[in-house]
Design a protein around this motif. Structure first.
Motif, PDB file in Angstrom:
ATOM      1  N   UNK A   1       0.840  -1.199   0.000  1.00  0.00           N
ATOM      2  CA  UNK A   1       0.000   0.000   0.000  1.00  0.00           C
ATOM      3  C   UNK A   1       0.875   1.250   0.000  1.00  0.00           C
TER       4      UNK A   1
ATOM      5  N   UNK B   1     -16.664   2.698   2.464  1.00  0.00           N
ATOM      6  CA  UNK B   1     -16.445   2.151   3.791  1.00  0.00           C
ATOM      7  C   UNK B   1     -14.979   1.759   3.985  1.00  0.00           C
TER       8      UNK B   1
ATOM      9  N   UNK C   1     -12.474   3.354   6.538  1.00  0.00           N
ATOM     10  CA  UNK C   1     -12.024   2.425   7.586  1.00  0.00           C
ATOM     11  C   UNK C   1     -10.500   2.334   7.617  1.00  0.00           C
ATOM     12  N   UNK C   2      -9.882   2.264   6.451  1.00  0.00           N
ATOM     13  CA  UNK C   2      -8.423   2.159   6.397  1.00  0.00           C
ATOM     14  C   UNK C   2      -7.746   3.521   6.289  1.00  0.00           C
ATOM     15  N   UNK C   3      -8.523   4.573   6.172  1.00  0.00           N
ATOM     16  CA  UNK C   3      -7.940   5.912   6.062  1.00  0.00           C
ATOM     17  C   UNK C   3      -7.203   6.118   4.747  1.00  0.00           C
TER      18      UNK C   3
ATOM     19  N   UNK D   1      -6.581   9.602   3.422  1.00  0.00           N
ATOM     20  CA  UNK D   1      -5.563  10.376   4.140  1.00  0.00           C
ATOM     21  C   UNK D   1      -4.163  10.103   3.610  1.00  0.00           C
ATOM     22  N   UNK D   2      -4.020   8.989   2.897  1.00  0.00           N
ATOM     23  CA  UNK D   2      -2.702   8.630   2.383  1.00  0.00           C
ATOM     24  C   UNK D   2      -2.424   9.319   1.043  1.00  0.00           C
TER      25      UNK D   2
ATOM     26  N   UNK E   1      -7.878  -2.647   0.215  1.00  0.00           N
ATOM     27  CA  UNK E   1      -7.064  -1.428   0.124  1.00  0.00           C
ATOM     28  C   UNK E   1      -6.175  -1.383  -1.122  1.00  0.00           C
TER      29      UNK E   1
ATOM     30  N   UNK F   1     -16.322   6.970  12.154  1.00  0.00           N
ATOM     31  CA  UNK F   1     -14.862   6.933  12.226  1.00  0.00           C
ATOM     32  C   UNK F   1     -14.225   8.294  12.476  1.00  0.00           C
ATOM     33  N   UNK F   2     -14.964   9.368  12.294  1.00  0.00           N
ATOM     34  CA  UNK F   2     -14.305  10.665  12.340  1.00  0.00           C
ATOM     35  C   UNK F   2     -15.012  11.683  13.208  1.00  0.00           C
TER      36      UNK F   2
ATOM     37  N   UNK G   1      -5.619  13.916  12.245  1.00  0.00           N
ATOM     38  CA  UNK G   1      -5.271  12.998  13.318  1.00  0.00           C
ATOM     39  C   UNK G   1      -4.176  12.050  12.884  1.00  0.00           C
TER      40      UNK G   1
END
Lengths: 83, 349, 374
Positions: free
Chosen positions: C13, C39, C43-45, C48-49, C222, C358-359, C372
């Motif tokens: 990833x 989802x 869930x895995x964010x 954000x990556x 992912x 989740x947030x 975060x």
């Protein structure tokens, strides 16, 4: 949407096409699954199960594509860097 | 107001008098907490006591006692790894243990449905006796009621228990401190999946048995080994996630767990994939989480291993932040863990 | 688990993220159609990556979210009829119609049963010949074959007490509706992998051609999602707009032909009202007249639903990718998973519910998400 999970077909029960079922092993959980839409599936194949029904068979050769693609793009990135 | 929130279904159109209890009010999630906070605690509970603790701590004649009660309505009555009888005994034993109390006396109340097979009742009662013996508790009083056919589900059992606290440790969410390590005593989610599977007719190879177990022995072992336990909580309905969210709120601390370190067996993982469950929210009956100062971690792990537990460090208490639970995902990102609003249901989406 | 764990390897990833960063030059908005992908992303964010220039838009591919309130009202009305056993997937029982949910109906005495497979409802009908058994047929093309099979089995078994309330919906008409909106900002799509397992992806090429958008058929793990994003960005950066298949282990161009045949045999396309979006031409599946005996709407006379759109809710804009959940004034305040005001909060797969779960506590007043990732 549409949770579908791959599991290994361990046996096939005879039946007419619409009610043909098989036993699928999901890492130790065994479930009876309808195989009407996976007529090609054979024992040892992985089928994709949605709502108790196999909607497809996992293509073993294609399963490695995600890593192959990553290797290819990383390779071309390295080549770019060296150019 | 009984049910918080304003414009939801059944609140804007109907007066509170028409609202009804739903299964989710007993599911261990947010709805149940609203019911407990807004109705039961407000009206019933003596403000001197912390009714949200697993048991109340009382004193009598100089002895420090823990007192608790629990009711059991599990379906099916018999499941791989236990039955409603052993569950009723150990559930109450475990609530006492979570206060660091040694279980002494239990009461048992049966509500039996007309037509229930006596042979099954005998099996349940024998199982209760064996469970009490194994936990070192004595069943000393009880009650029996029979309800008309169709007004119960075979048998419901209530148990209450008294335990003695003979150490000076205060085991309480208020003692959760920044830097504490968070451990669990074994893999999570087996009880919920075992019960669900026997209800839904799923089969497992090897079979998944409930994690149901008495927790007094491991807790007493930790105390006797001198581990400075800050807080304990058994993981029941609502699973690990719900227990941690409750503790974050009660302590005002941010709890950080690491998804990769959370022990989940292959069978439970697979069942969760198929049904669309998150193992963090699946029920347990023999699992607890403990909060310890890092200096005591090695002693705690060795002590638990000596009593056949398989403890794992799953996270730590943050020194900053707000009262919530965050999880470091497999991908290395961070997200918030929330309570569910009701029980998890098999989903296709 | 084989064919799952391989696609969750963090190192791979990271590598994908690095490659995506390397090729991204401009700003792009990519919509994942499917709620399952939304989802997984949250869930895995995964979002954000990604580099800042990439914005993921959460699409309308959640059958629970887009089922119109009036259909849930119909379901509740059916469930409350004496003698009816109402079968639903677990997803739908908590979802509010105009003023109630199937779970509330169950608390009021309705016999509502959660089924994992539509075929279970056929078995329930066989076991309960004196009861009327109604199946709530929700879902997209992925689920349509299973529902069609339940109906066909009921016909073969000559069951007189089984019927279907079909609210099945089709994905491609929704995509074109989004693209026809002049305000849309979508540059490319991740198409829903399991929908394409059944339908193949030939019907997406005309969309890619007409609107000039890349469409990449994408899986749900992912690494699948990251590869799908890489393929989409690669097309966008070089100015291409075609259909590609990331999820080739489970999807072929022509799809599952026996499943498609059964869908055609049992269903015909009809206009369908999507919650939060409105009516979309030929975007639903209803039973063909030859299966009319199994249509719950024929078998039972139902009252008219008086569903009113909730004006404060912006789920329509969220489903179209024009707003993010936390940009809504009522998000997390009056609108929560217990008391959802609109489509995207009602289901766990909905974007609002995923953000809430989740947030929510990390979203600062004013709508900005506190970082975060530390």
């Amino acid at each position: 949407m549409c949770l579908a999970v791959p599991g290994k077909l361990t046996s096939i029960n005879a039946g007419d096409p619409l009610t043909r079922t098989g036993t699928v092993d999901f890492s130790g959980i065994f479930m009876t699954v309808n195989l009407a839409f996976a007529p090609e599936a054979a024992v040892e194949d992985y089928v994709l199960v949605h709502a108790g029904i196999a909607i497809g068979t996992i293509n073993k050769e294609e399963a490695a594509r995600v890593m192959q693609y990553l290797a290819e793009i990383s390779q071309s990135a390295t080549e770019d860097d060296h150019r | 107001m009984i049910f918080a929130g304003s414009n939801g279904p059944g609140s804007s159109q109907h007066s509170p008098g028409q609202q009804k209890i739903m299964l989710a009010h007993g599911g261990g999630g947010r709805l149940m907490h609203q019911l407990i906070d807004d109705l039961f605690i407000t009206i019933l509970v003596d403000p001197e006591y912390d009714a949200k603790h697993d048991a109340a701590i009382c004193t009598a004649g100089g002895a420090k006692l823990a007192f608790t009660t629990d009711s059991f309505v599990v379906d099916p009555l018999f499941f791989p790894g236990g039955d409603i009888g052993s569950l009723a005994v150990w559930g109450t034993v475990n609530d006492l243990a979570m206060c660091g109390a040694r279980p002494l006396y239990l009461s048992v109340g049966f509500i039996i449905e007309e037509g229930f097979a006596i042979e099954q009742l005998q099996r349940i009662v024998r199982s209760m006796r064996a469970a009490a013996d194994r936990a070192g508790a004595r069943i000393v009083t009880g009650d029996t009621k029979v309800v008309e056919f169709g007004k119960g589900h075979g048998v419901f059992i209530n148990t209450a228990g008294i335990g003695r606290i003979d150490h000076g440790l205060e085991i309480n969410p208020a003692r959760i401190a920044p830097g504490d390590v968070i451990i669990v005593n074994g893999d999570i989610g087996r009880h919920g999946i075992a019960v669900m599977a026997s209800r839904e007719g799923l089969s497992f190879e090897p079979p998944i048995t409930s994690d149901l177990a008495p927790l007094a022995a491991p807790v007493m072992a930790l105390i006797e080994a001198g581990v400075n336990i800050h807080c304990l909580r058994d993981l029941t309905r609502g699973g690990l996630a719900t227990a941690l969210v409750e503790l974050a709120q009660a302590s005002g601390r941010e709890l950080c767990i690491n998804e990769r370190e959370i022990p989940v067996s292959n069978g439970v993982r697979a069942a969760c994939e198929i049904l669309g469950f998150d193992p963090l929210y699946v029920a347990n009956e023999g699992r607890f989480t403990a909060f310890l100062p890092p200096d005591d971690l090695d002693t705690a792990l060795a002590t638990l291993r000596a009593v056949d537990a398989e403890p794992h460090v799953i996270g730590a208490v943050s020194d900053a932040g707000s009262p919530l639970v965050t999880v470091k995902t497999l991908m290395g990102t961070e997200r918030v863990v929330d309570m569910l609003s009701g029980e998890q249901l098999p989903r296709i989406c | 688990m084989k064919y799952i764990d391989e696609y969750r390897v963090p190192r791979a990833a990271e590598q994908y993220v690095r490659e995506i960063r390397r090729i991204t030059r401009r700003s792009w908005s990519i919509m994942e159609i499917c709620g399952g992908q939304t989802h997984a992303i949250i869930k895995y964010g995964i979002d954000r990556l990604l580099p800042k220039q990439l914005r993921l838009l959460h699409g309308p591919g959640c059958p629970v979210c887009i089922t119109a309130a009036e259909h849930i009202d119909q379901a509740i009305e059916l469930a409350l009829l004496p003698n009816v056993i109402f079968c639903s997937f677990g997803d739908m029982v908590r979802v509010p119609g105009t003023s109630s949910t199937l779970l509330v109906a169950r608390a009021a005495g309705a016999d509502v049963r959660v089924v994992y497979s539509p075929l279970e409802s056929v078995a329930i009908a066989q076991q309960n010949p004196r009861h009327e058994v109604v199946l709530f047929g929700i879902g997209f093309e992925t689920t349509a074959p299973a529902i069609a099979m339940a109906v066909q089995q009921a016909q073969m078994l000559n069951l007189k007490n089984f019927s279907l309330l079909s609210v099945l919906a089709l994905v491609p008409p929704a995509i074109t509706t989004l693209l026809d909106d002049p305000a849309n900002t979508i540059d490319g799509f991740l198409a829903a992998g399991h929908v394409c397992t059944v339908m193949g992806y030939r019907e997406y090429q005309p969309i890619a051609d007409k609107y000039g958008v890349p469409i990449v058929v994408t899986g749900f793990e992912p690494l699948d999602i990251l590869q799908g994003i890489h393929m989409t960005v690669a097309q966008l950066e070089r100015g291409a707009a075609t259909v590609e298949n990331q999820y080739s282990r489970a999807v072929t161009a022509e799809g599952n032909l026996p499943a498609q045949k059964l869908i055609r045999d049992v269903f015909q396309t009809v206009d369908r009202n999507w919650r939060g979006i409105g009516s979309i031409n030929q975007s639903g599946l209803a039973l063909r007249p030859s299966f009319g005996d199994f249509d719950a709407l024929h078998r039972f006379t139902l009252g008219r639903s008086h569903s009113q759109p909730e004006l404060r809710c912006i789920s329509g804009l969220i489903l179209q990718g024009r707003n993010k959940p936390h940009e809504c004034a009522v998000f997390g305040a009056e609108c929560t998973p217990e008391h959802p005001l609109g489509a995207t909060m009602v289901s766990g797969e909905g974007a609002c519910a995923a953000y809430f779960r989740y947030r929510q506590q990390k979203i600062e007043p004013g709508g900005s998400i506190k970082d975060i990732t530390k």
